[in-house]
Design a protein around this motif. Structure first.
Motif, PDB file in Angstrom:
ATOM      1  N   ASP A 265       0.804  -1.219   0.000  1.00 65.08           N
ATOM      2  CA  ASP A 265       0.000   0.000   0.000  1.00 65.08           C
ATOM      3  C   ASP A 265       0.838   1.271   0.000  1.00 65.08           C
ATOM      4  O   ASP A 265       0.319   2.364  -0.265  1.00 65.08           O
ATOM      5  N   ILE A 266       2.120   1.156   0.329  1.00 68.02           N
ATOM      6  CA  ILE A 266       2.982   2.346   0.320  1.00 68.02           C
ATOM      7  C   ILE A 266       4.163   2.149  -0.627  1.00 68.02           C
ATOM      8  O   ILE A 266       5.235   2.725  -0.430  1.00 68.02           O
ATOM      9  N   ALA A 267       3.961   1.343  -1.660  1.00 68.52           N
ATOM     10  CA  ALA A 267       5.060   1.006  -2.565  1.00 68.52           C
ATOM     11  C   ALA A 267       5.710   2.248  -3.160  1.00 68.52           C
ATOM     12  O   ALA A 267       6.931   2.295  -3.360  1.00 68.52           O
ATOM     13  N   GLU A 268       4.915   3.282  -3.427  1.00 67.27           N
ATOM     14  CA  GLU A 268       5.469   4.488  -4.057  1.00 67.27           C
ATOM     15  C   GLU A 268       6.396   5.254  -3.118  1.00 67.27           C
ATOM     16  O   GLU A 268       7.201   6.088  -3.583  1.00 67.27           O
ATOM     17  N   LEU A 269       6.319   4.969  -1.794  1.00 65.49           N
ATOM     18  CA  LEU A 269       7.180   5.669  -0.842  1.00 65.49           C
ATOM     19  C   LEU A 269       8.491   4.941  -0.592  1.00 65.49           C
ATOM     20  O   LEU A 269       9.405   5.503   0.022  1.00 65.49           O
ATOM     21  N   LEU A 270       8.583   3.705  -1.046  1.00 66.85           N
ATOM     22  CA  LEU A 270       9.747   2.886  -0.732  1.00 66.85           C
ATOM     23  C   LEU A 270      10.886   3.063  -1.724  1.00 66.85           C
ATOM     24  O   LEU A 270      11.957   2.471  -1.558  1.00 66.85           O
ATOM     25  N   THR A 271      10.672   3.839  -2.767  1.00 67.86           N
ATOM     26  CA  THR A 271      11.715   4.092  -3.762  1.00 67.86           C
ATOM     27  C   THR A 271      12.594   5.241  -3.293  1.00 67.86           C
ATOM     28  O   THR A 271      12.088   6.321  -2.951  1.00 67.86           O
ATOM     29  N   ARG A 272      13.906   5.036  -3.276  1.00 66.46           N
ATOM     30  CA  ARG A 272      14.834   6.059  -2.795  1.00 66.46           C
ATOM     31  C   ARG A 272      14.758   7.295  -3.689  1.00 66.46           C
ATOM     32  O   ARG A 272      14.684   7.173  -4.928  1.00 66.46           O
ATOM     33  N   PRO A 273      14.771   8.497  -3.102  1.00 68.87           N
ATOM     34  CA  PRO A 273      14.721   9.729  -3.903  1.00 68.87           C
ATOM     35  C   PRO A 273      15.877   9.819  -4.891  1.00 68.87           C
ATOM     36  O   PRO A 273      17.006   9.401  -4.602  1.00 68.87           O
ATOM     37  N   VAL A 274      15.604  10.360  -6.047  1.00 68.25           N
ATOM     38  CA  VAL A 274      16.621  10.500  -7.096  1.00 68.25           C
ATOM     39  C   VAL A 274      17.573  11.632  -6.732  1.00 68.25           C
ATOM     40  O   VAL A 274      17.162  12.656  -6.182  1.00 68.25           O
ATOM     41  N   LYS A 304       5.146   5.598   8.240  1.00 68.30           N
ATOM     42  CA  LYS A 304       6.259   6.550   8.250  1.00 68.30           C
ATOM     43  C   LYS A 304       7.458   5.883   7.589  1.00 68.30           C
ATOM     44  O   LYS A 304       7.878   4.792   7.982  1.00 68.30           O
ATOM     45  N   VAL A 305       8.017   6.531   6.574  1.00 71.46           N
ATOM     46  CA  VAL A 305       9.156   6.004   5.822  1.00 71.46           C
ATOM     47  C   VAL A 305      10.302   7.002   5.947  1.00 71.46           C
ATOM     48  O   VAL A 305      10.136   8.189   5.644  1.00 71.46           O
ATOM     49  N   GLU A 306      11.468   6.518   6.391  1.00 72.94           N
ATOM     50  CA  GLU A 306      12.636   7.381   6.586  1.00 72.94           C
ATOM     51  C   GLU A 306      13.809   6.861   5.756  1.00 72.94           C
ATOM     52  O   GLU A 306      14.150   5.673   5.822  1.00 72.94           O
ATOM     53  N   PHE A 307      14.429   7.763   5.004  1.00 77.50           N
ATOM     54  CA  PHE A 307      15.656   7.453   4.277  1.00 77.50           C
ATOM     55  C   PHE A 307      16.809   8.170   4.973  1.00 77.50           C
ATOM     56  O   PHE A 307      16.826   9.406   5.060  1.00 77.50           O
ATOM     57  N   HIS A 308      17.779   7.390   5.471  1.00 79.01           N
ATOM     58  CA  HIS A 308      18.915   7.959   6.189  1.00 79.01           C
ATOM     59  C   HIS A 308      20.178   7.824   5.352  1.00 79.01           C
ATOM     60  O   HIS A 308      20.373   6.826   4.644  1.00 79.01           O
ATOM     61  N   PHE A 309      21.032   8.820   5.448  1.00 82.07           N
ATOM     62  CA  PHE A 309      22.283   8.831   4.699  1.00 82.07           C
ATOM     63  C   PHE A 309      23.136   7.630   5.116  1.00 82.07           C
ATOM     64  O   PHE A 309      23.314   7.351   6.299  1.00 82.07           O
ATOM     65  N   GLU A 311      22.446   4.472   4.589  1.00 85.24           N
ATOM     66  CA  GLU A 311      21.664   3.249   4.774  1.00 85.24           C
ATOM     67  C   GLU A 311      21.007   2.861   3.464  1.00 85.24           C
ATOM     68  O   GLU A 311      20.395   3.697   2.792  1.00 85.24           O
ATOM     69  N   LEU A 312      21.130   1.589   3.104  1.00 85.11           N
ATOM     70  CA  LEU A 312      20.643   1.129   1.809  1.00 85.11           C
ATOM     71  C   LEU A 312      19.122   1.068   1.759  1.00 85.11           C
ATOM     72  O   LEU A 312      18.506   1.472   0.755  1.00 85.11           O
ATOM     73  N   PHE A 313      18.503   0.592   2.833  1.00 75.78           N
ATOM     74  CA  PHE A 313      17.051   0.425   2.846  1.00 75.78           C
ATOM     75  C   PHE A 313      16.401   1.438   3.785  1.00 75.78           C
ATOM     76  O   PHE A 313      16.994   1.858   4.784  1.00 75.78           O
ATOM     77  N   PRO A 314      15.159   1.818   3.488  1.00 81.05           N
ATOM     78  CA  PRO A 314      14.470   2.789   4.350  1.00 81.05           C
ATOM     79  C   PRO A 314      13.997   2.142   5.649  1.00 81.05           C
ATOM     80  O   PRO A 314      13.825   0.928   5.742  1.00 81.05           O
ATOM     81  N   ARG A 315      13.768   2.980   6.653  1.00 79.24           N
ATOM     82  CA  ARG A 315      13.156   2.548   7.906  1.00 79.24           C
ATOM     83  C   ARG A 315      11.646   2.762   7.781  1.00 79.24           C
ATOM     84  O   ARG A 315      11.195   3.869   7.478  1.00 79.24           O
ATOM     85  N   VAL A 316      10.889   1.709   8.006  1.00 76.32           N
ATOM     86  CA  VAL A 316       9.443   1.764   7.784  1.00 76.32           C
ATOM     87  C   VAL A 316       8.722   1.359   9.066  1.00 76.32           C
ATOM     88  O   VAL A 316       9.086   0.367   9.718  1.00 76.32           O
ATOM     89  N   GLY A 317       7.722   2.135   9.434  1.00 75.46           N
ATOM     90  CA  GLY A 317       6.910   1.813  10.597  1.00 75.46           C
ATOM     91  C   GLY A 317       5.444   2.058  10.310  1.00 75.46           C
ATOM     92  O   GLY A 317       5.089   2.962   9.541  1.00 75.46           O
TER      93      GLY A 317
END
Length: 429
Positions: A265-274, A304-309, A311-317
């Motif tokens: 349901d949140i697939a569009e948020l799991l792609t790392r920003p360009v 909540k989806v977080e991309f941290h510098f 880290e390869l994969f996002p943190r998802v909760g």
């Protein structure tokens, strides 16, 4: 109250205050007397509550120490940071522990180890006294509830590990903590007061017996006309909990474990920003309706989806909620649940409520409730009495800087301080 604190501690200089003449009053713990006076100030009905909830089966000359004095000694020794009864013989001769008890024992001294051991493992373990001790703790906190003008209360529930020592009754292996332990359950309000606790065998699920603690408290708060909100981690993500809260009109925010359906349901948020990764975390939120196979209805879920510098994969909760707040506000509200873990840590370190070394499970239940009462008295002292500049101190800091600080007092000021404590106003009702 503050007079006693200021005599004992130079708050501005952050050190014990020394009298110019160097008079030193040994074995006088100013903080405990302040706590004793605080108990009387915000809770003048304590002795009446003890008489109401605790029964004494002793007869005749065996009743030299009252239940009230024994309870105070057990509670205040924990508040002072003493782990168990090993120090009771030394504390029995301490002037402080005479003064915090009733006047009748000022001359003879406080209870010795054998008397306190009987009190904690025999008298308090009777069914009616154990239930009464739980009620006494809640009524003590309830005396401060009347000073809270808020029409909303937030409840936090969490479990914790309590180490065991040998083959104690009820001890069992817990896969999450990877140890043999007890697994107590706690319920807090937003002020850090522990409203209820239950000692459980180590192999029970974190959410087991949630209804015994949570539902009576919800009914109590609703009877006082307050709105109730509830927070808990993923261990409490159960449809029966959602249903019970919704039936009672309780707002909630409970974390739920991630799964493939939620992530779809949140697939569009799991792609790392360009582009070049930002050193500042990139955080996205999304709210949507979701219905698990075990749910009878769809409920709102906030992701909540977080991309941290680096880290390869996002943190998802994911959080399931019936709050009408924006998604970001729901996450912010849920994140404050972490304070409950801090309060449990404080209780463990300051009042040793996981120091449960008796063999019998019932005796350990009583000892947990005594430590709980000590913690609540300390927390009420901190948030209702202490000056603003130190009301954020941990209970451990208060023990080391106030309770266990020997008073460097002028002899003339000692009598004045006790007189001012005794003259504190007692609220009516």
């Amino acid at each position: 109250m503050l007079v006693a604190i200021e005599f004992a501690y130079d708050i501005g200089a952050n050190r014990p205050r020394r009298n110019p003449r160097g008079f030193r009053l040994l074995a006088f713990t100013v903080g405990l007397l302040v706590g004793r006076a605080n108990e009387r100030t915000f809770n003048e009905r304590l002795e009446k509550l003890i008489e109401e909830h605790l029964s004494d089966s002793r007869q005749g000359l065996n009743k030299q120490m009252t239940v009230t004095d024994l309870l105070r000694q057990s509670v205040y020794s924990r508040l002072a940071g003493y782990e168990d009864l090993n120090d009771a013989e030394r504390l029995a001769a301490d002037p402080t522990f005479r003064l915090i008890s009733s006047q009748r024992i000022w001359g003879r001294g406080a209870a010795l180890t054998s008397t306190l051991h009987w009190f904690e493992t025999e008298l308090l373990t009777k069914e009616e006294n154990l239930i009464g001790l739980m009620a006494l703790n809640r009524e003590t906190v309830g005396q401060a509830d009347c000073l809270d003008s808020s029409d909303r209360v937030v409840l936090d529930m969490d479990s914790s590990q309590s180490p065991v020592h040998g083959e104690q009754e009820g001890s069992a292996y817990n896969g999450h903590f990877e140890s043999v332990c007890y697994h107590p359950l706690f319920l807090f309000n937003s002020h850090g007061d522990c409203l209820a606790a239950k000692l459980r065998p180590g192999n029970l699920h974190s959410a087991e017996d949630w209804d015994e603690l949570l539902l009576p408290e919800i009914e109590r708060q609703r009877a006082e006309g307050k709105q109730v909100a509830f927070r808990a981690d993923a261990a409490f993500a159960k449809p029966e909990i959602y249903g019970a809260l919704e039936k009672r009109g309780v707002k909630y925010a409970i974390r739920i474990p991630a799964n493939e359906n939620l992530e779809r349901d949140i697939a569009e948020l799991l792609t790392r920003p360009v582009g070049r990764p930002s050193h500042k975390p990139v955080v996205w939120y999304k709210g949507f309706l979701y219905q698990a196979a075990s749910w009878k209805m769809a409920r709102r879920v906030v992701a909540k989806v977080e991309f941290h510098f680096g880290e390869l994969f996002p943190r998802v909760g994911f959080i399931v909620t019936n709050l009408s707040l924006p998604s970001r506000a729901v996450v912010r509200f849920y994140n404050k649940r972490g304070t409950a873990e801090q309060w449990i840590k404080e209780g463990k370190q300051a009042t040793h409520w996981t120091r449960l070394s008796c063999h019998r499970f019932r005796a350990n239940e009583a000892r947990l409730q005594l430590s709980l009462l000590a913690y609540n008295l300390g927390n009420l002292w901190r948030r209702m009495v202490l000056p603003k500049r130190i009301d954020a101190w941990s209970l451990t800091s208060l023990q080391q800087r106030l309770v266990k600080t020997e008073g460097h007092l002028h002899r003339r000021l000692f009598g004045q301080m006790l007189g001012r404590i005794s003259a504190l106003p007692v609220p009516s009702g």
